[in-house]
Enzyme design. Sequence first.
Site, PDB file in Angstrom:
ATOM      1  N   LEU A 174       0.822  -1.208   0.000  1.00 23.82           N
ATOM      2  CA  LEU A 174       0.000   0.000   0.000  1.00 23.82           C
ATOM      3  C   LEU A 174       0.858   1.260   0.000  1.00 23.82           C
ATOM      4  O   LEU A 174       2.027   1.220   0.395  1.00 23.82           O
ATOM      5  CB  LEU A 174      -0.884   0.017   1.255  1.00 23.82           C
ATOM      6  N   GLY A 204       2.418   4.248   1.531  1.00 23.34           N
ATOM      7  CA  GLY A 204       2.760   4.492   2.929  1.00 23.34           C
ATOM      8  C   GLY A 204       3.233   3.265   3.680  1.00 23.34           C
ATOM      9  O   GLY A 204       3.580   3.340   4.864  1.00 23.34           O
ATOM     10  N   SER A 205       3.282   2.125   2.997  1.00 23.22           N
ATOM     11  CA  SER A 205       3.687   0.883   3.685  1.00 23.22           C
ATOM     12  C   SER A 205       5.194   0.845   3.947  1.00 23.22           C
ATOM     13  O   SER A 205       5.661   0.102   4.818  1.00 23.22           O
ATOM     14  CB  SER A 205       3.262  -0.341   2.863  1.00 23.22           C
ATOM     15  N   SER A 262       9.204   2.496  -0.578  1.00 21.53           N
ATOM     16  CA  SER A 262      10.227   3.425  -1.045  1.00 21.53           C
ATOM     17  C   SER A 262      11.385   3.492  -0.041  1.00 21.53           C
ATOM     18  O   SER A 262      12.551   3.335  -0.412  1.00 21.53           O
ATOM     19  CB  SER A 262       9.606   4.809  -1.249  1.00 21.53           C
ATOM     20  N   SER A 315       1.764  -1.494  -7.293  1.00 25.10           N
ATOM     21  CA  SER A 315       1.492  -2.687  -8.131  1.00 25.10           C
ATOM     22  C   SER A 315       0.419  -3.565  -7.481  1.00 25.10           C
ATOM     23  O   SER A 315       0.703  -4.670  -7.017  1.00 25.10           O
ATOM     24  CB  SER A 315       2.773  -3.476  -8.400  1.00 25.10           C
TER      25      SER A 315
END
Lengths: 202, 202
Positions: free
Chosen positions: A35, A37-38, A41, A108
Amino acid sequence: MIAATNIVWHDSAVSKQQRRDQAKHTSCIVWFTGLSGSGKSTLSVALEQYLFERNYRVYRLDGDNIRHGLNSDLGFSAADRTENIRRIGEVAKLLVDSGTIAMTAFISPYQADRDLVRAMVEPGEFIEVYVECSLATCEQRDTKGLYAKARAGTIPEFTGISAPYEAPIAPDITINTERQTVEPALAELVHQLQQRGVLRAA
Amino acid sequence: MIAATNIVWHDSAVSKQQRRDQAKHTSCIVWFTGLSGSGKSTLSVALEQYLFERNYRVYRLDGDNIRHGLNSDLGFSAADRTENIRRIGEVAKLLVDSGTIAMTAFISPYQADRDLVRAMVEPGEFIEVYVECSLATCEQRDTKGLYAKARAGTIPEFTGISAPYEAPIAPDITINTERQTVEPALAELVHQLQQRGVLRAA
């Protein structure tokens, strides 16, 4: 014209195996999914730094270098999301062929799209990393303020709010970012990649 | 969970300059353009081998790895040719960012399309190599039998026969393959790239 004294010509392309031998490690796609904010990155940036410092050839594809470049013609409809992932997969495959560990950090959301990328490459070359974090926590973090906008309806088709997220059915690696901070999460990921033979033993 | 004893996390992406420093050479796009049969593929394969053997990070994009992959959805209309080149340019840009010398071997018949790629990257990062060979000679070589088919009308929109080829207005490098064989052509190309500081002096 220049004298060709030291030039010997070979009529054959350099192979993936030759490139891997030169890099002194294997190459593959480390595909992060999760998701907004998971922590995809953050975790992928951390892994990139970690590997780069250890002389791995590594390159990360993310929204910054893909959405404004290669995929600047695509939107967020289901069809465009699929084409977005297909192209990212194809570029990652080229990176793998070049002897590089390709990392991708995109939501994705669809299992079928991720499976399509897995099918593009050879067995073992696609490593699906599920960055696991509950929607409640991601929404609470809301690092980019996107969930607030999605709830307000100003961002349509937002994954988790107004568009589906399909958690991986059988991810190669799962990293939970709700129960641990970045450094232990990175350590766990590195350990798992070592276990799979992608990374050299520490 | 694994102990994070030796993991230190950096919240910053690896830069292009860091990658170039690690590779011990600069990165750029070496963009070959020329008619079918002019020798783009042969010359680029030869340069790739030459550089690979000297420990350069180099990767070649060509019809084999692009038309069947990333651009498998595109045809040969003017619009699709433009999109084909745009995507190749974007991928080459990513390779440059990864510290790799990207080579592309495509007819790329339109000046505007090549200029579009030049504009994507920083000054000096795009090196247009005109692989110069007369249509008569290319057609005589007809290595793939494509000119015969184009003359027979079984291949539509074939560059040089039924579609235009715009020779570069101001190529960075011109290599004539009509007056010289592969080895001196490669030697000349290597020399020119050394002059430009792309390659280390011999």
